[in-house]
Design a protein around this motif. Structure first.
Motif, mmCIF file in Angstrom:
data_model
loop_
_atom_site.group_PDB
_atom_site.id
_atom_site.type_symbol
_atom_site.label_atom_id
_atom_site.label_comp_id
_atom_site.label_asym_id
_atom_site.label_seq_id
_atom_site.Cartn_x
_atom_site.Cartn_y
_atom_site.Cartn_z
ATOM 1 N N PHE A 231 0.830 -1.203 0.000
ATOM 2 C CA PHE A 231 0.000 0.000 0.000
ATOM 3 C C PHE A 231 0.858 1.244 0.000
ATOM 4 O O PHE A 231 1.985 1.244 0.472
ATOM 5 N N THR A 232 0.322 2.311 -0.584
ATOM 6 C CA THR A 232 0.992 3.605 -0.681
ATOM 7 C C THR A 232 -0.067 4.694 -0.673
ATOM 8 O O THR A 232 -1.083 4.493 -1.331
ATOM 9 N N THR A 233 0.089 5.801 -0.067
ATOM 10 C CA THR A 233 1.152 6.218 0.803
ATOM 11 C C THR A 233 0.657 6.214 2.241
ATOM 12 O O THR A 233 -0.459 6.656 2.493
ATOM 13 N N GLY A 234 1.489 5.767 3.133
ATOM 14 C CA GLY A 234 1.118 5.801 4.539
ATOM 15 C C GLY A 234 1.457 7.156 5.144
ATOM 16 O O GLY A 234 2.397 7.815 4.701
ATOM 17 N N HIS A 235 0.661 7.570 6.113
ATOM 18 C CA HIS A 235 0.967 8.803 6.839
ATOM 19 C C HIS A 235 1.334 8.417 8.273
ATOM 20 O O HIS A 235 0.588 7.690 8.926
ATOM 21 N N PRO A 236 2.487 8.931 8.757
ATOM 22 C CA PRO A 236 2.926 8.526 10.090
ATOM 23 C C PRO A 236 1.868 8.780 11.174
ATOM 24 O O PRO A 236 1.771 7.996 12.129
ATOM 25 N N LYS A 237 1.066 9.826 11.003
ATOM 26 C CA LYS A 237 0.087 10.149 12.036
ATOM 27 C C LYS A 237 -0.969 9.046 12.169
ATOM 28 O O LYS A 237 -1.445 8.764 13.261
ATOM 29 N N ASP A 238 -1.364 8.451 11.065
ATOM 30 C CA ASP A 238 -2.402 7.409 11.093
ATOM 31 C C ASP A 238 -1.822 6.011 11.270
ATOM 32 O O ASP A 238 -2.560 5.043 11.363
ATOM 33 N N MET A 239 -0.510 5.917 11.252
ATOM 34 C CA MET A 239 0.129 4.607 11.307
ATOM 35 C C MET A 239 0.078 4.123 12.753
ATOM 36 O O MET A 239 0.933 4.441 13.566
ATOM 37 N N ASN A 270 6.532 20.989 12.669
ATOM 38 C CA ASN A 270 5.429 21.770 13.208
ATOM 39 C C ASN A 270 4.964 22.827 12.196
ATOM 40 O O ASN A 270 3.769 22.986 11.954
ATOM 41 N N LEU A 271 5.934 23.486 11.555
ATOM 42 C CA LEU A 271 5.568 24.491 10.541
ATOM 43 C C LEU A 271 4.872 23.832 9.341
ATOM 44 O O LEU A 271 4.051 24.446 8.669
ATOM 45 N N MET A 272 5.240 22.592 9.088
ATOM 46 C CA MET A 272 4.593 21.851 7.986
ATOM 47 C C MET A 272 3.203 21.359 8.393
ATOM 48 O O MET A 272 2.457 20.877 7.559
ATOM 49 N N ASP A 273 2.921 21.390 9.685
ATOM 50 C CA ASP A 273 1.664 20.883 10.243
ATOM 51 C C ASP A 273 1.489 19.386 9.951
ATOM 52 O O ASP A 273 0.422 18.942 9.523
ATOM 53 N N ARG A 274 2.548 18.642 10.199
ATOM 54 C CA ARG A 274 2.498 17.211 9.887
ATOM 55 C C ARG A 274 1.813 16.390 10.979
ATOM 56 O O ARG A 274 1.434 15.253 10.762
ATOM 57 N N GLY A 275 1.761 16.937 12.187
ATOM 58 C CA GLY A 275 1.022 16.210 13.222
ATOM 59 C C GLY A 275 1.806 15.116 13.920
ATOM 60 O O GLY A 275 1.223 14.215 14.525
ATOM 61 N N GLU A 280 8.244 10.659 17.566
ATOM 62 C CA GLU A 280 7.077 9.805 17.270
ATOM 63 C C GLU A 280 7.297 9.025 15.972
ATOM 64 O O GLU A 280 6.941 7.857 15.872
ATOM 65 N N TYR A 281 7.890 9.696 14.988
ATOM 66 C CA TYR A 281 8.163 8.991 13.727
ATOM 67 C C TYR A 281 9.080 7.796 13.996
ATOM 68 O O TYR A 281 8.821 6.675 13.560
ATOM 69 N N LEU A 282 10.141 8.059 14.749
ATOM 70 C CA LEU A 282 11.103 6.983 15.018
ATOM 71 C C LEU A 282 10.475 5.854 15.834
ATOM 72 O O LEU A 282 10.775 4.674 15.629
ATOM 73 N N GLU A 283 9.560 6.222 16.740
ATOM 74 C CA GLU A 283 8.856 5.180 17.516
ATOM 75 C C GLU A 283 8.020 4.296 16.598
ATOM 76 O O GLU A 283 7.931 3.084 16.783
ATOM 77 N N LYS A 284 7.380 4.933 15.597
ATOM 78 C CA LYS A 284 6.531 4.143 14.678
ATOM 79 C C LYS A 284 7.389 3.213 13.819
ATOM 80 O O LYS A 284 7.002 2.080 13.557
ATOM 81 N N VAL A 285 8.549 3.703 13.441
ATOM 82 C CA VAL A 285 9.469 2.854 12.675
ATOM 83 C C VAL A 285 9.840 1.633 13.520
ATOM 84 O O VAL A 285 9.819 0.484 13.052
ATOM 85 N N ASP A 318 20.247 13.286 10.308
ATOM 86 C CA ASP A 318 20.349 12.370 11.438
ATOM 87 C C ASP A 318 19.234 11.321 11.393
ATOM 88 O O ASP A 318 19.460 10.135 11.646
ATOM 89 N N LEU A 319 18.038 11.777 11.035
ATOM 90 C CA LEU A 319 16.915 10.832 10.948
ATOM 91 C C LEU A 319 17.167 9.792 9.840
ATOM 92 O O LEU A 319 16.886 8.604 10.000
ATOM 93 N N ILE A 320 17.735 10.268 8.740
ATOM 94 C CA ILE A 320 18.040 9.352 7.630
ATOM 95 C C ILE A 320 19.044 8.286 8.084
ATOM 96 O O ILE A 320 18.906 7.111 7.774
ATOM 97 N N GLU A 321 20.049 8.729 8.868
ATOM 98 C CA GLU A 321 21.039 7.757 9.355
ATOM 99 C C GLU A 321 20.421 6.770 10.325
ATOM 100 O O GLU A 321 20.801 5.601 10.367
ATOM 101 N N LYS A 322 19.460 7.259 11.111
ATOM 102 C CA LYS A 322 18.853 6.373 12.120
ATOM 103 C C LYS A 322 17.980 5.317 11.454
ATOM 104 O O LYS A 322 18.006 4.154 11.840
#
Ligand code: 5AD
Ligand code: SF4
Length: 436
Positions: A231-239, A270-275, A280-285, A318-322
């Motif tokens: 499936f594509t595209t997932g959103h981290p907020k709903d994951m 936050n400025l992007m309003d990604r939610g 949190e992104y790294l926790e979902k990963v 840094d996130l890319i490396e993680k």
């Protein structure tokens, strides 16, 4: 009568074009080999960034020549730029005979009729019409016989401040479970093995019809003959954990997810309003890695969002490396009219965006070569999707392209292979056995 469609943009747009081809076939049109021999030329446009906008005008310039030889030929424009620019586009390019939006593809037969009668057939709707589900009555015409996209929702209810999609595709509308399952069943009957569920924000499927995306995953995988699900595209907020758990429990769901993070700095997110935050992104990963063993990640990332500083950008690196993504789609921020980010002060100069992009690409290249090396000597399951340059090609469950020697009879089969050599974007493999 023959048609030719040029498609720009994302998989949603490609799937829309497959549906438009189905509509045209039902009207008796055949697919032309080139635009020169077509009686109807359609451009399915994208407007996500500035570049795809410009490409449309150059293509229109080329296609208008067809009318010199065949004055009855019709030229149409549809998709996201048509939706956003509307009449402005026709004014700039009067050669356009037909124009419709992503809301009313199902009205194409009527529009062709009007254009043939000599009228300009322009129908850009502000909102989806009541009968938009008529679209699903048409079949799709696909080049790939074994892997099929199935659109499960339209539009998007998120408000990312850089993005035009909510404007071009409207509010989120989930397609009904029955309608999706009926398409999946007929695809499988035609020989399709892999179902790729599509939506701008597919993990939000069901929210507007009192269902949950995880239920859709179970139900699609239950259809007899479905061997793989993506499936594509997932959103981290709903994951959420329900989705991760479903992915873990359903063997047909592949070990890969496209989960755009867009930026690694909390201030920019936050400025992007990604939610979500980077944590949190790294926790979902991490959660996905726990539920779905061996899962690989790909993502979209934007470089040079307004106000992005060197420190913000380093957070992205840094996130890319993680995470260590298998594939990264990186974009320089492109200000889109009528989006909040367009009006933000402190836009990042283009030279800075370019320099940061280069650093990002270099980092990704290094990570990718390490990941690729680790594939060498491993065994992988591959679904053979086609033939290229005398070799069979397909994808691993982790979404890597594979090429191998083998007989044509393997088309559409899942096989076990050994990886001999890894290239940055594909793997050379040796066939071991055909899977039941
Ligand atoms: N500028 C640059 N990239 C963008 N994207 C969306 N809008 C913009 C923009 N204004 C990128 C995002 C999205 C992908 C499809 O395109 O990364 O996930
Ligand atoms: Fe382009 Fe977005 Fe439209 Fe897809 S939905 S075609 S990426 S503007």
């Amino acid at each position: 009568m023959k048609f030719f469609i040029k498609t720009f943009g994302c998989q949603m747009n490609f799937n829309d074009s497959e549906r438009i081809k189905g509509i045209l076939k039902s009207l008796g049109y055949e697919q032309a080999q080139s635009y020169e021999e077509a009686d109807l030329i359609l451009i399915n446009t994208c407007t996500i960034r500035e570049k795809p906008d410009q490409k449309v005008y150059s293509h229109l310039g080329e296609y208008r020549k067809v009318k010199e030889k065949n004055p009855k030929a019709l030229i149409g424009v549809c998709g996201c730029l048509a939706q956003r620019a509307g009449w402005e586009l026709v004014q700039k390019a009067p050669v356009i005979d037909i124009m419709f939006s992503s809301f009313n593809m199902h009205q194409l037969p009527e529009l062709i009729h009007q254009a043939q009668a000599g009228y300009k057939a322009i129908s850009i709707l502000e909102n989806p019409p009541e009968d938009e589900d008529r679209l699903w009555e048409y079949p799709t015409v696909r080049d790939n016989h074994y892997c099929a996209y199935v659109t499960v929702m339209k539009g998007c209810d998120k408000n990312c401040t850089y993005c035009v999609v909510p404007k071009t595709r409207g509010r989120q509308r989930s397609r009904s479970l029955e309608s999706i399952l009926s398409e999946v069943k007929s695809l499988v009957e035609e020989g399709v093995k892999e179902i790729h569920l599509l939506g701008q924000n597919v993990t939000a499927w069901g929210q507007d019809i009192n269902m949950h995306f995880s239920e859709l995953l179970y139900r699609v995988a239950e259809v007899d003959g479905v061997e793989r699900v993506r499936f594509t595209t997932g959103h981290p907020k709903d994951m959420d954990e329900r989705i991760a758990k479903a992915m873990g429990e359903i063997p047909q769901v592949c070990e890969h997810i496209h989960l755009p993070f867009q930026a690694g700095s909390n201030r920019i997110l936050n400025l992007m309003d990604r939610g979500y935050t980077r944590e949190e992104y790294l926790e979902k990963v991490q959660m996905l890695r726990e539920y779905k063993k061996g899962i690989t990640f790909s993502a979209d990332v934007i470089v040079g969002f307004p106000t992005e500083t060197e420190e913000d950008f380093e957070q992205t690196l840094d996130l890319i490396e993680k995470v260590r993504f298998e594939q990264l789609f990186s974009f320089k921020f492109s200000p889109r009219p009528e989006t909040p980010a367009y009006y933000m002060e402190e836009q990042v100069p283009d030279e800075v965006k370019t320099a940061r992009m280069e650093r990002l690409l270099n980092l990704q290249k290094k990570i990718l070569s390490e990941i690729s090396k680790a594939y060498e000597g491993t065994l992988q399951e591959v679904l053979i999707e086609g033939e290229e340059k005398g070799k069979l090609v397909g994808r691993t469950r982790t979404n890597r392209w594979v090429a191998l020697e083998g007989p044509e009879e393997l088309l559409g089969k899942r096989v076990l292979v050994e990886v001999l050599k890894a290239h940055p974007y594909s793997l050379d493999c040796r066939l071991l056995s055909v899977l039941p």
